[in-house]
Design a protein around this motif. Sequence first.
Motif, PDB file in Angstrom:
ATOM      1  N   LEU A  46      11.215  91.353  54.442  1.00  0.00           N
ATOM      2  CA  LEU A  46      11.727  92.672  54.832  1.00  0.00           C
ATOM      3  C   LEU A  46      11.651  92.888  56.338  1.00  0.00           C
ATOM      4  O   LEU A  46      12.474  93.604  56.916  1.00  0.00           O
ATOM      5  N   ARG A  47      10.688  92.260  56.996  1.00  0.00           N
ATOM      6  CA  ARG A  47      10.564  92.376  58.446  1.00  0.00           C
ATOM      7  C   ARG A  47      11.752  91.705  59.140  1.00  0.00           C
ATOM      8  O   ARG A  47      12.210  92.162  60.179  1.00  0.00           O
ATOM      9  N   ARG A  48      12.274  90.634  58.550  1.00  0.00           N
ATOM     10  CA  ARG A  48      13.377  89.878  59.157  1.00  0.00           C
ATOM     11  C   ARG A  48      14.751  90.490  58.864  1.00  0.00           C
ATOM     12  O   ARG A  48      15.686  90.315  59.632  1.00  0.00           O
ATOM     13  N   VAL A  49      14.877  91.164  57.735  1.00  0.00           N
ATOM     14  CA  VAL A  49      16.174  91.706  57.313  1.00  0.00           C
ATOM     15  C   VAL A  49      16.428  93.037  58.018  1.00  0.00           C
ATOM     16  O   VAL A  49      15.559  93.890  58.093  1.00  0.00           O
ATOM     17  N   GLN A  50      17.634  93.174  58.530  1.00  0.00           N
ATOM     18  CA  GLN A  50      18.025  94.451  59.124  1.00  0.00           C
ATOM     19  C   GLN A  50      19.366  94.860  58.527  1.00  0.00           C
ATOM     20  O   GLN A  50      20.399  94.265  58.821  1.00  0.00           O
ATOM     21  N   HIS A  51      19.306  95.870  57.665  1.00  0.00           N
ATOM     22  CA  HIS A  51      20.499  96.364  56.988  1.00  0.00           C
ATOM     23  C   HIS A  51      20.303  97.849  56.739  1.00  0.00           C
ATOM     24  O   HIS A  51      19.194  98.294  56.443  1.00  0.00           O
ATOM     25  N   GLU A  52      21.356  98.618  56.834  1.00  0.00           N
ATOM     26  CA  GLU A  52      21.239 100.069  56.707  1.00  0.00           C
ATOM     27  C   GLU A  52      20.763 100.532  55.329  1.00  0.00           C
ATOM     28  O   GLU A  52      20.242 101.631  55.191  1.00  0.00           O
ATOM     29  N   ASN A  53      20.930  99.702  54.302  1.00  0.00           N
ATOM     30  CA  ASN A  53      20.514 100.087  52.950  1.00  0.00           C
ATOM     31  C   ASN A  53      19.188  99.464  52.517  1.00  0.00           C
ATOM     32  O   ASN A  53      18.826  99.559  51.352  1.00  0.00           O
ATOM     33  N   ILE A  54      18.504  98.794  53.432  1.00  0.00           N
ATOM     34  CA  ILE A  54      17.225  98.169  53.122  1.00  0.00           C
ATOM     35  C   ILE A  54      16.179  98.722  54.091  1.00  0.00           C
ATOM     36  O   ILE A  54      16.429  98.826  55.295  1.00  0.00           O
ATOM     37  N   ILE A  55      15.003  99.054  53.553  1.00  0.00           N
ATOM     38  CA  ILE A  55      13.961  99.608  54.412  1.00  0.00           C
ATOM     39  C   ILE A  55      13.573  98.624  55.507  1.00  0.00           C
ATOM     40  O   ILE A  55      13.693  97.419  55.353  1.00  0.00           O
ATOM     41  N   GLN A  56      13.122  99.143  56.610  1.00  0.00           N
ATOM     42  CA  GLN A  56      12.666  98.326  57.734  1.00  0.00           C
ATOM     43  C   GLN A  56      11.149  98.410  57.804  1.00  0.00           C
ATOM     44  O   GLN A  56      10.585  99.505  57.821  1.00  0.00           O
ATOM     45  N   ILE A  57      10.491  97.260  57.817  1.00  0.00           N
ATOM     46  CA  ILE A  57       9.042  97.228  57.972  1.00  0.00           C
ATOM     47  C   ILE A  57       8.745  96.963  59.437  1.00  0.00           C
ATOM     48  O   ILE A  57       9.272  96.025  60.025  1.00  0.00           O
ATOM     49  N   TYR A  58       7.896  97.804  60.023  1.00  0.00           N
ATOM     50  CA  TYR A  58       7.526  97.639  61.417  1.00  0.00           C
ATOM     51  C   TYR A  58       6.158  96.987  61.570  1.00  0.00           C
ATOM     52  O   TYR A  58       5.955  96.174  62.454  1.00  0.00           O
ATOM     53  N   GLU A  59       5.216  97.353  60.733  1.00  0.00           N
ATOM     54  CA  GLU A  59       3.876  96.784  60.813  1.00  0.00           C
ATOM     55  C   GLU A  59       3.264  96.708  59.411  1.00  0.00           C
ATOM     56  O   GLU A  59       3.560  97.538  58.569  1.00  0.00           O
ATOM     57  N   VAL A  60       2.406  95.721  59.219  1.00  0.00           N
ATOM     58  CA  VAL A  60       1.662  95.587  57.977  1.00  0.00           C
ATOM     59  C   VAL A  60       0.196  95.362  58.357  1.00  0.00           C
ATOM     60  O   VAL A  60      -0.098  94.527  59.220  1.00  0.00           O
ATOM     61  N   HIS A  61      -0.680  96.140  57.759  1.00  0.00           N
ATOM     62  CA  HIS A  61      -2.108  95.995  58.022  1.00  0.00           C
ATOM     63  C   HIS A  61      -2.813  95.757  56.691  1.00  0.00           C
ATOM     64  O   HIS A  61      -2.468  96.371  55.684  1.00  0.00           O
ATOM     65  N   THR A  62      -3.801  94.890  56.710  1.00  0.00           N
ATOM     66  CA  THR A  62      -4.600  94.664  55.502  1.00  0.00           C
ATOM     67  C   THR A  62      -6.061  94.877  55.833  1.00  0.00           C
ATOM     68  O   THR A  62      -6.510  94.677  56.953  1.00  0.00           O
TER      69      THR A  62
END
Length: 66
Positions: A46-62
């Motif tokens: 999801l971080r690599r995909v950029q499409h108007e109908n797909i959510i954009q992930i900016y950061e992931v923390h664990t």
Amino acid sequence: MDLMSPYVAIEVKEVQHKGTKRRFAWKQVPLREKEVPETAAEAEILRRVQHENIIQIYEVHTTPGV
């Protein structure tokens, strides 16, 4: 990941970046240890995909062990 298993508590909040004032959705999902690798792989896609109908992930923390 077993998509049918219910999560204990999923929390979603609207947050705002302090510097830019840009608004984001913040989502916290508790995972079992065995779900972490699959979830990390999904987040990377999801971080690599950029499409108007797909959510954009900016950061992931664990946080291990929580």
